[in-house]
Every structure is written in C-alpha cells, then in structure tokens.
Write a protein that holds these residues in place. Structure first.
Motif, short mmCIF file in Angstrom:
data_model
loop_
_atom_site.label_atom_id
_atom_site.label_comp_id
_atom_site.label_asym_id
_atom_site.label_seq_id
_atom_site.Cartn_x
_atom_site.Cartn_y
_atom_site.Cartn_z
N TYR A 34 7.61 7.37 -9.43
CA TYR A 34 8.87 7.02 -8.52
C TYR A 34 7.09 6.89 -7.24
O TYR A 34 6.20 7.96 -7.68
N GLY A 35 7.62 5.85 -5.90
CA GLY A 35 6.45 5.88 -5.44
C GLY A 35 7.26 4.91 -4.47
O GLY A 35 8.64 4.97 -4.35
N GLU A 36 6.55 4.74 -2.86
CA GLU A 36 6.98 4.44 -1.81
C GLU A 36 6.05 3.57 -1.03
O GLU A 36 4.71 4.33 -1.09
N GLY A 37 5.36 2.71 -0.32
CA GLY A 37 4.77 2.33 0.92
C GLY A 37 5.30 1.13 1.75
O GLY A 37 6.76 1.29 2.03
N LEU A 85 0.91 -0.50 0.03
CA LEU A 85 0.03 -0.09 0.03
C LEU A 85 1.12 1.33 0.05
O LEU A 85 2.12 1.23 0.60
N GLY A 86 0.43 2.10 -0.74
CA GLY A 86 1.71 3.64 -0.76
C GLY A 86 1.10 4.35 -2.58
O GLY A 86 0.00 4.68 -2.34
N GLN A 87 2.26 5.13 -2.74
CA GLN A 87 1.41 6.17 -3.42
C GLN A 87 2.65 6.83 -3.84
O GLN A 87 3.57 6.20 -4.08
N GLU A 88 2.46 7.09 -5.39
CA GLU A 88 3.20 7.09 -6.43
C GLU A 88 2.59 8.79 -7.39
O GLU A 88 1.70 8.74 -7.11
N ALA A 89 3.70 9.28 -8.22
CA ALA A 89 3.22 10.38 -8.93
C ALA A 89 4.97 10.48 -10.16
O ALA A 89 5.53 9.54 -10.26
N ALA A 143 0.47 13.36 -16.69
CA ALA A 143 0.93 13.26 -15.61
C ALA A 143 0.26 12.61 -14.31
O ALA A 143 -1.06 13.04 -14.15
N ASP A 144 -0.04 12.17 -13.42
CA ASP A 144 -0.71 11.67 -12.54
C ASP A 144 -0.17 11.31 -11.23
O ASP A 144 0.75 11.36 -10.67
N GLY A 145 -0.72 11.91 -10.43
CA GLY A 145 -0.88 11.54 -8.96
C GLY A 145 -1.93 9.98 -8.28
O GLY A 145 -2.85 10.46 -8.31
#
Length: 195
Positions: A91-94, A77-81, A119-121
């Motif tokens: 790039y992402g992290e979780g 589970l995380g987020q990326e952009a 572009a997206d988040g």
C-alpha cells in the motif's frame, strides 16, 4: 445603439467573463493536456532531495530507463509499506507531479504472488513514461518485482499498461528477498482492497 443591442453585448461580455472565471477556478481543466517531459538532471535532483545521498544509483537507473522509454513526463513522490510470504500486498500514497498539467494526490495498492518473503517500508519515487493525460494514471500496471536487501537498499521495477510505463524506484528499510508477479492499482482515494 438601441437597448436590445446593448443588452446583447452585455450578455456576451458576461458570458465571456463567466467562462474565463470558471476556467481559472477549476483545477481539473488542465487535466486534458499531455504532461511535458522532465530532463534526467531534473529527476536526479528531485530524487536527491527526496532520497538523500543515493543520487548516483538513481542516475544510473534513470539512464537505462531513458534509453528504453524516453524521458518521463510525470513522477510520483511518496511512501509505501508491504510484506509477503509467497503471496504479498503493498500500500502506498504520494503526490504526482507534472510540468504543465498540475499535481495530483495518488494512492496505490496491489497484490503479488511468487517466491517472495519479508517486509519493508519504502520511500518511493515513481517515474511515469508516456502518460497521455493526468487522469490516465488511475489504472492497473503489471510487471515482475524483484527485491533483495537487508536493512536498506535501492530497487527499480518496471510496470506497464499498454504504452504507459511506471517505474518505481524504492529506497527501503526492512528485509526482503524474492521475485514476484505483481501489479499496482492507482486510485484517487485510499482503499484497503488491493484488487
């Protein structure tokens, strides 16, 4: 009982106690175990808590993935952009969760090349199939990434490295359209280098 025998027995007990204490204190000891799998219901419930009200789309995508690869034995589970104009980067992290081998902080980054712009988040849930042990996540996973949404959407991608499959499920904000070849590199520490 003579002095030498008592001393030897104490030494053995001390060694046994020290080994047990070290095993309990070191979180890395559990990494050798193969993670146990999750049921579809557990993944959908965790996805519902993470994403909100999109659990129907998640359930349908998960059903198709489970037919192909079995049940996931880890999830992230995380987020990326990310962004792209022909070539792109994300790039992402979780945090990676397993049932019996603990949790692990993960970072991912990767390039893409193709007919892709925007572009997206994203809030990202990655389902991991056939993970032999927890440290095996730290590799590159390649695949074809497709995106088509304006404002919001839900997207599925399948990336693999030998027998291990990582399926990112993204719920994002932004504008993105295209298809690209890409890979994600998972690391233990954050880095700006996507390669």
């Amino acid at each position: 009982m003579d002095a030498w025998h008592r001393s030897s027995t104490r030494r053995d007990l001390f060694r046994l106690a020290a080994t047990a204490a070290a095993s309990a204190a070191l979180p890395g000891v559990a990494h050798a175990a193969r993670p146990e799998s999750y049921t579809s219901g557990e993944i959908v419930e965790n996805g519902h808590h993470f994403f909100g009200s999109i659990s129907r789309g998640l359930a349908e995508g998960l059903e198709q993935a489970n037919k192909k690869w079995g049940r996931p034995n880890a999830y992230i589970l995380g987020q990326e952009a990310g962004g792209a104009f022909i070539g792109g980067v994300c790039y992402g992290e979780g945090e990676m969760f397993t049932r019996n081998a603990g949790r692990r902080r993960v970072f991912w980054q990767g390039p893409s090349l193709g007919l892709d712009a925007g572009a997206d988040g994203d809030r990202t849930m990655m389902l991991v199939y056939n993970l032999p042990e927890i440290d095996a996540i730290y590799r590159r996973y390649a695949g074809v990434n497709g995106s088509a949404y304006l404002i919001g959407g839900l997207g599925f991608t399948a990336l693999n490295n030998e027998e291990v499959v990582v399926m990112p499920v993204r719920s994002g904000l932004g504008a993105r359209l295209g298809v690209a070849l890409s890979y994600l590199k998972f690391t233990q520490n954050s880095t700006w280098n996507p390669f």
